[in-house]
Design an enzyme around this catalytic site. Structure first.
Site, PDB file in Angstrom:
ATOM      1  N   SER A  64       0.814  -1.224   0.000  1.00  0.00           N
ATOM      2  CA  SER A  64       0.000   0.000   0.000  1.00  0.00           C
ATOM      3  C   SER A  64       0.848   1.275   0.000  1.00  0.00           C
ATOM      4  O   SER A  64       0.319   2.362  -0.123  1.00  0.00           O
ATOM      5  CB  SER A  64      -0.958   0.012   1.192  1.00  0.00           C
ATOM      6  OG  SER A  64      -0.265   0.340   2.375  1.00  0.00           O
ATOM      7  N   LYS A 101       1.666   4.402   7.011  1.00  0.00           N
ATOM      8  CA  LYS A 101       0.839   5.276   6.157  1.00  0.00           C
ATOM      9  C   LYS A 101       1.503   6.649   6.070  1.00  0.00           C
ATOM     10  O   LYS A 101       2.359   6.976   6.882  1.00  0.00           O
ATOM     11  CB  LYS A 101      -0.552   5.487   6.778  1.00  0.00           C
ATOM     12  CG  LYS A 101      -1.409   4.247   6.915  1.00  0.00           C
ATOM     13  CD  LYS A 101      -2.181   3.950   5.668  1.00  0.00           C
ATOM     14  CE  LYS A 101      -3.056   2.715   5.896  1.00  0.00           C
ATOM     15  NZ  LYS A 101      -3.689   2.261   4.697  1.00  0.00           N
TER      16      LYS A 101
END
Lengths: 143, 432
Positions: A64, A101
């Site tokens: 991701s 993230k």
């Protein structure tokens, strides 16, 4: 725990390997012309780790964060002492797991952004509702 | 009166310790353990040595054997972990290094606690306490509490108070608390709660009408010295605010190293024990060399389990070495002096060696006749080099090198990854 530690645990933390840049070995009897210029090898610890007490190395699982150049299996150097700011790549605690993230702090709220269109953003109203585990400073990307 | 001004400059002592250290170290890398009951088990997964607050709330006593807990673990949602000494050692070193930045006067007292010399006004000391607490939590990742007082004994008491009373926010400066509150606390706590007072002494103190910490703090120090000991008198004086237990710098010339383990399965033959002792001899050699130390005396010992009173044997032998040495050959040979004392068939649960009378290497050159042929060939450093490159156990001297039969090594079935000391066991972060 009543006594001074006698035999102490000596194993140090994860230590990055030194990169070898040393003068050429030289046959005995003839002084190396490079000798006077040798100030020691490059020490990756010195350049990649600002504060050894607050730095950990973690390994990435998943894709991701590909857009940020962080791939599955890469290692991240994470400094827990840094203030998490807008734009930082952070390791956050989400649902009892460590997750990497991109942190976005906007007037509209806080977003944990993936760097891969296939993954959704995660929104939280304020930073205080989020546990930031540490701020990633480097990615050791396998080439 | 100039006393308040003087007081301001009097050094005080901060006692900092990690809350539920082992469990907290595990949680730092596995957030899923947060809020769940966690116990960390002793060597060989024997009994619970650390309990998270949730595990304490379940009523699990310290030292509870795992076999008693296991049947109910699922129903409780209890997580049990083997002792991850590599992780705890590294986290401890980080905590101590960080604390060392707050005071040049740091005494590492045990793996999870330290005393620091600190100075300042009460307000400054409270601020400092909170700063240390925040820094350890944030930078290293484990929670600590801080107690600050004029003596070590009171600093420990203040820390205990900080831990048990959330109103303090984890930091208690003894002198900043109203005197009547301190007295109330001390009157509620039994003398057994004080640092250094054991159960046996508690009974003797109780016999003299001394029950609470307050009672002891009001006792006559001279009477205490005469009836008990100088050590107990020091405790009384410390409770009264007079420092008697000095700060100790870390002992640079550590005077002993111990290598000892409990075995997962008992050892019953001299043959197996020979192998164990060989490994320890080699480890002792490596550790001594690392610190540029040599030993003059080696003690080798084995012991049966304390839980098996029908089959007791505690052989031990003390071997003076011909000269100070870190040579693996000599140390191993000395360790083997224990073997003739071993009774075949007896179940030895533990064995180890201890090297003592340590001194720095190379203080004086030995006479040529006493020179050690093995040391000259640098066998110790060679073994260490190979071990470093190819892993522990990849090479061994004599019986330490035998590949089979390593089943006496510690049982750690529920071991978490060695997150900070092994490259192939790093914490995983999800990118999903």
């Amino acid at each position: 725990m009543g006594v001074l530690i006698g035999p102490r645990v000596i194993d140090a933390g994860v230590s990055l390997l030194s990169v070898l840049i040393s003068p050429v070995p030289v046959a005995a009897g003839f002084p190396s012309p490079a000798q006077d210029y040798f100030d020691g090898r490059i020490d990756l610890n010195e350049h990649l780790i600002k504060d050894i007490t607050s730095t950990y190395v973690v390994r990435v699982s998943g894709d991701s964060m590909e857009g940020a150049g962080i791939s599955d299996g890469d290692e991240l150097i994470v400094n827990r002492a840094l203030e998490p700011r807008d734009g930082c790549v952070v390791v956050a605690v989400l649902d009892g797991e460590l997750t990497v993230k991109r942190l976005r702090i906007t007037p509209a709220g806080v977003v944990l952004q993936a760097e891969n269109p296939r993954y959704p953003d995660i929104r939280v109203p304020t930073l205080s509702e989020l546990t930031i585990w540490g701020v990633a400073t480097r990615c050791l990307h396998h080439v | 009166m100039s006393k308040p001004a003087l007081m301001r400059h009097m050094p005080q002592i901060a006692h900092v310790d990690v809350n539920c250290f082992y469990a907290s170290a595990e949680r730092a890398f596995d957030p899923s353990l947060e809020g769940r009951p966690v116990v960390v088990l002793s060597n060989n997964d024997g009994c619970a040595v650390t309990r998270s607050p949730e595990a304490k709330a379940l009523g699990i006593p310290i030292g509870e054997p795992w076999f008693k807990l296991a049947p109910r673990a699922k129903e409780w949602g209890l997580v049990a972990l083997s002792s991850n000494y590599e992780l705890y050692g590294d986290i401890s070193a980080r905590v101590m290094e960080l604390l060392g930045r707050y005071s040049a006067w740091l005494e590492v007292f045990s793996i999870d606690e330290a005393f620091l010399g600190v100075k300042g006004t009460p307000a400054e000391l409270l601020t400092l306490g909170h700063e240390m607490k925040t820094a350890v939590r944030r930078n290293v990742g484990v929670p600590v509490c801080v107690g600050i007082a004029t003596t070590k004994t009171l600093a420990k008491l203040a820390n205990k108070w900080a831990k048990n009373n959330p109103a303090f926010g984890g930091v208690c400066h003894w002198d900043s608390v109203p005197a009547e509150d301190r007295e109330t606390l001390m009157s509620r706590l039994s003398v057994i709660e004080i640092w250094g007072i054991a159960t046996r002494l508690t009974k003797r103190l109780n016999a003299r009408g001394i029950h609470s910490i307050l009672d002891l703090s009001r006792a006559d120090p001279v009477m205490i010295r005469d009836r008990f000991s100088v050590v107990m008198m020091r405790t009384v004086l410390e409770l009264q605010g007079t420092p008697c237990i000095p700060m100790e710098e870390e002992r640079v010339g550590r005077d002993q190293l111990i290598f000892s383990r409990s075995f997962a399965t008992a050892i019953t033959t001299a043959h197996d024990l020979r192998q164990v002792l060989s490994v320890y001899g080699q480890q002792a050699s490596a550790r001594l060399a690392k610190h540029d130390l040599q030993a003059k005396v080696l003690t080798s010992f084995a012991a049966t389990s304390h839980f098996n009173p029908n089959d007791t044997s505690f052989p031990s032998v003390c071997v003076p070495l011909p000269m100070p040495t870190a040579d693996p050959v000599i140390l191993t040979r000395a360790a083997h002096a224990l073997l003739p004392l071993i009774h075949e068939g007896v179940k030895y649960a533990k064995a180890g060696i201890m090297v003592t009378d340590l001194r720095p290497t190379g203080n004086q050159a030995p006479l040529a006749v006493f020179e050690n042929p093995h040391e000259e060939r640098h066998i110790g450093s060679l073994l260490e080099d190979v071990s470093r490159k190819y892993g522990r156990g990849s090479i061994g001297l004599g019986h330490a090198g035998i590949r089979s039969g390593l089943d006496w090594t510690m049982k750690r079935d529920m071991l978490s990854p060695r997150y900070t000391t092994r490259w192939d066991e790093l914490p995983l972060v999800k990118a999903a």
